[in-house]
Design an enzyme around this catalytic site. Structure first.
Site: not given
Length: 353
Positions: A201, A295, A325
């Protein structure tokens, strides 16, 4: 090795991942019990498989408790600090199996980073890991269940960096901390080819920014990079931010876009923190990119894979069907998360020869 069980964790992981070479002293594993057969079936999963029932249930719960908490948090610093405090409390609850060692280390101006070792890793190699959390939450302690699996799967120690977070600091401070950590490893005698850098991320974005910054400084690149659901473009301009707004069970698109605009305010287009993918990708090390097809960051990762390949980078891009995610972080609950570590290990075996 502390605890007197140097191979306890590695053997447990060998049972999960069937990774020959995780340790040379562990016999090959063949599932015999029903539980072991379930583990073996989970580890055989790949991007082409449909989501398991466990993954669907976990996704539903994550939507209820994870996404809704972020979605309903106040805008601005108050909401960021609230989530930061909650996840800090969750981090204090994390436990690791016997045979895993945690050694704290302070690097530069960052917080309390830590070395994570599972089993008997090869100390000649190292993996620098940059956790996710939108640049405003997350910590090495929160990521201990992930990092011990990463150490066991890749047979190397993991240095989990406690980089500085928003709102007290900025993503630019996080990049400075990542550069300090990489320089720290070089000073310890590791060569670039001994180092793998990974992140998920925001940590995946930080990984890309670090690669670009190392190139700008003419420092030796790492041997490989692992990016799990990387937040490639902080401006959130890809189509999937709208197309997958409802199917993403963790990230509220509006909240993420608001963060991105905040982080990019006043930044020039060629700033590596604005969008590393817009820069020159030539010369970057082999990359493993892993994301979910549902996602909001799906198209960001597709774009990164296409641009990197066009620049001559060795790219392995996996898009898994219908998962949360950064699903490897939820490996305790999602079978596909366990399988992801097998794919990570296979990628590193290939690129390292």
């Amino acid at each position: 090795m502390p605890n007197g069980h140097p191979h306890r964790v590695t053997w447990a992981y060998a049972q999960e991942a069937e990774l020959p070479g995780t340790t040379p002293h562990v016999p090959s594993f063949r599932p015999v019990t029903r539980a072991q057969r379930r583990v073996a079936a989970a580890l055989a999963l790949g991007p082409e498989d449909r989501p398991t029932p466990q993954a669907r249930v976990a996704g539903h719960l994550i939507r209820i408790f994870g996404r809704s908490a972020w979605e309903n948090a106040p805008d601005g610093d108050a909401g960021l600090i609230r989530i930061q405090r909650v996840t800090d409390r969750l981090g204090r609850l994390q436990r690791v199996p016997r045979g895993v060692t945690i050694v704290p280390e302070r690097i530069g101006r960052s917080g309390e980073s830590e070395w994570v070792r599972a089993g008997a890793p090869d100390e000649r190699r190292v993996l620098l890991y940059l956790h996710g959390g939108g640049y405003f939450f997350g910590s090495p302690r929160l990521y201990r269940p992930f990092n011990w699996r990463l150490s066991a799967a890749t047979a190397r120690p993991v240095l989990s960096l406690d980089y500085r977070l928003v709102p007290a600091h900025t993503p630019a401070d996080a990049l400075e901390d990542a550069l300090d950590a990489y320089g720290h490893l070089l000073k310890q005698g590791y060569r670039g080819e001994d180092i793998v850098v990974g992140g998920d991320s925001a940590g995946g974005h930080l990984t890309l920014a670090l690669l670009q910054s190392l190139k700008e400084r003419d420092l030796p690149p790492p041997r490989a990079a692992i990016c799990l659901s990387p937040w490639v473009d902080l401006m959130c301009e890809a189509d999937s931010h709208k197309l997958n707004e409802r199917s993403d069970v963790l990230i509220p698109a509006r909240k993420l876009a608001s963060l991105g605009r905040r982080y990019c305010a006043g930044k020039p287009d060629d700033d590596p923190l604005f969008s590393p993918v817009r820069g020159d990708l030539t010369g970057l090390p082999p990359m493993l990119l892993m994301a979910s097809g549902t996602e909001i960051l799906r198209d960001d990762v597709r774009d990164l894979a296409a641009r990197a390949r066009a620049a001559g980078v060795d790219v392995t891009h996996q898009e898994w069907d219908g998962l949360v995610h950064v699903f490897p972080v939820f490996a305790d609950f999602i079978p596909e998360g366990k399988a992801a570590f097998r794919h990570i290990a296979a990628f590193l075996r290939r690129v390292e020869g």
